[in-house]
Motif scaffolding. Sequence first.
Motif, PDB file in Angstrom:
ATOM      1  N   VAL A 150       0.833 -20.079 -16.646  1.00 19.74           N
ATOM      2  CA  VAL A 150      -0.100 -19.338 -17.365  1.00 19.74           C
ATOM      3  C   VAL A 150      -1.005 -18.772 -16.162  1.00 19.74           C
ATOM      4  O   VAL A 150      -1.327 -17.485 -16.479  1.00 19.74           O
ATOM      5  CB  VAL A 150      -1.132 -20.049 -18.632  1.00 19.74           C
ATOM      6  CG1 VAL A 150      -2.023 -20.937 -17.854  1.00 19.74           C
ATOM      7  CG2 VAL A 150      -1.575 -19.033 -19.375  1.00 19.74           C
ATOM      8  N   GLY A 182      -4.330 -15.274 -18.069  1.00 20.72           N
ATOM      9  CA  GLY A 182      -4.283 -16.562 -17.846  1.00 20.72           C
ATOM     10  C   GLY A 182      -5.337 -17.222 -17.046  1.00 20.72           C
ATOM     11  O   GLY A 182      -5.871 -18.333 -17.448  1.00 20.72           O
ATOM     12  N   VAL A 196      -8.819 -17.428 -18.606  1.00 17.93           N
ATOM     13  CA  VAL A 196      -8.764 -18.262 -19.719  1.00 17.93           C
ATOM     14  C   VAL A 196      -8.988 -19.869 -19.228  1.00 17.93           C
ATOM     15  O   VAL A 196      -9.838 -20.523 -19.504  1.00 17.93           O
ATOM     16  CB  VAL A 196      -7.465 -18.205 -20.496  1.00 17.93           C
ATOM     17  CG1 VAL A 196      -7.411 -19.403 -21.873  1.00 17.93           C
ATOM     18  CG2 VAL A 196      -7.591 -16.838 -21.286  1.00 17.93           C
ATOM     19  N   THR A 244      -4.449 -16.661 -24.171  1.00 17.28           N
ATOM     20  CA  THR A 244      -4.158 -15.703 -23.263  1.00 17.28           C
ATOM     21  C   THR A 244      -3.322 -14.609 -24.302  1.00 17.28           C
ATOM     22  O   THR A 244      -3.543 -13.353 -23.709  1.00 17.28           O
ATOM     23  CB  THR A 244      -3.064 -16.499 -22.266  1.00 17.28           C
ATOM     24  OG1 THR A 244      -3.861 -17.627 -21.581  1.00 17.28           O
ATOM     25  CG2 THR A 244      -2.616 -15.598 -21.383  1.00 17.28           C
ATOM     26  N   GLN A 287      -4.527 -10.764 -23.808  1.00 22.35           N
ATOM     27  CA  GLN A 287      -3.704  -9.798 -23.290  1.00 22.35           C
ATOM     28  C   GLN A 287      -3.487  -8.621 -23.929  1.00 22.35           C
ATOM     29  O   GLN A 287      -3.338  -7.257 -23.727  1.00 22.35           O
ATOM     30  CB  GLN A 287      -2.228 -10.398 -22.819  1.00 22.35           C
ATOM     31  CG  GLN A 287      -2.293 -11.379 -21.777  1.00 22.35           C
ATOM     32  CD  GLN A 287      -0.927 -12.198 -21.680  1.00 22.35           C
ATOM     33  OE1 GLN A 287      -0.185 -12.209 -22.570  1.00 22.35           O
ATOM     34  NE2 GLN A 287      -0.700 -12.557 -20.474  1.00 22.35           N
TER      35      GLN A 287
END
Length: 148
Positions: free
Chosen positions: A76, A82, A85, A109, A113
């Motif tokens: 991630v 990611g 996050v 994520t 996105q």
Amino acid sequence: MVSLTINGRQHAIDAEPDTPLLFVLRDTLGLTGTKYGCGIGQCGACTVLLDGQATRSCQIPIESVGTQSVATIEAVEQDAVGRKVVAAWVALQVPQCGYCQSGQVMAATALLQQTPHPTEADIADAMTNLCRCGTYNAIAAAVRQAAA
């Protein structure tokens, strides 16, 4: 043999086509960050990204993945969203027991996105994974921080 793209790498998987993606990730490839929770797609501990969409890996047979790309918690942070996050999760110390958190991070994520500046309703709609410790307020705060 089933060919899968997982975390940017091609894998030839020798498993029955109806094998759930979760078991291939954990048992065949050793990617144990994706957790087994309920096995019926309700808890979200097994959430991965399938072409960027948050997907319950316990419910998708590997034959259904096709040419879609699978991203797991192990990769991630290769994605800029990611990384944000994960940084927010760490900064706000979101996890308690931590069991559900890989699925939570993957769901967050995917949300960010697709919707870089989510509303409270967007967050509530996207963050449907269960957390037995009840860290929902911290999870929502981390999503807001990552979006900022």
